[in-house]
Write a protein that holds these residues in place. Structure first.
Motif: not given
Length: 214
Positions: A193-214
């Motif tokens: 996310a930090d590298l993408l923000a360096e490339l594109s200062p206005g980038v909007r990042i969202a994340t989600r973790l998928l595992s056997s527990r969720n």
């Protein structure tokens, strides 16, 4: 988009330790490899080898019948290519993190998806690009409503959804097996996310973790 992505139970039955950190990036400004992304790749190439992580992926491939010496997990294939290939800035960014952490990462154009991404075991009749070939029954694949987007878990991505210099909205799939910890997976996501923000200062990042527990 993030809430609709899913991993089939059959994949978790194959590898209960599997987890994927899904990241979307809206508002990217991509472009050809430049001195900055070239420096990222050069630094990653100096990273210490982490064979245990790569061996875990080879074992996962064998579990669904693939031969990892013939069709290598993406991170295994990538770490064998030195110097690292220069593709474009966004791809350089995720390849940098992939090599640094010995972590398979896929990056694709979100606007070229039809329906949500999902990871499952193939029936063997899924629509697929000619260059990818038809998946074998039981093979682990990523797909959307139109067909296969990546074969053999992370072996080869299709052309339709690949990241290009025109990509504005992207999805990244950071795929973890033990011995990588979930904490390191999170750290790798933050670094990407930090590298993408360096490339594109206005980038909007969202994340989600998928595992056997969720």
């Amino acid at each position: 988009m993030l809430d609709d992505i899913w991993v089939d139970d059959a994949v978790h039955e194959l590898r209960p330790d599997f987890a994927v950190l899904v990241m979307t990036a809206h508002g990217l400004t991509n472009g050809p490899t430049d001195d900055r992304s070239r420096a990222w790749l050069a630094a990653a190439a100096e990273a210490e080898a982490q064979p245990a992580k790569i061996d875990a992926w080879k074992d996962a491939y064998r579990a669904f019948g693939a031969k990892p010496q013939r069709t290598r997990p993406s991170v295994d294939a990538l770490t064998r290519r030195m110097p690292l290939p220069e593709i474009n800035q966004a791809v350089d960014a995720y390849n940098t993190i992939s090599v640094k952490h010995a972590l398979p990462i896929g990056g694709e154009d979100l606007d070229r998806y039809s329906g949500p991404a999902r990871l499952l075991r193939a029936a063997g009749d899924e629509p697929s690009e000619e260059a990818l070939g038809t998946p074998e029954p039981g093979e682990v694949i990523w797909r959307d409503d139109l067909g296969v987007t990546c074969r053999r878990w992370n072996w080869r991505q299709g052309v339709r959804t690949r990241l290009t210099e025109e990509t504005v909205n992207a999805i990244f799939l950071l795929e973890r097996l033990e011995p990588m910890t979930l904490e390191e997976l999170k750290e790798a996501g933050e670094e990407l996310a930090d590298l993408l923000a360096e490339l594109s200062p206005g980038v909007r990042i969202a994340t989600r973790l998928l595992s056997s527990r969720n």
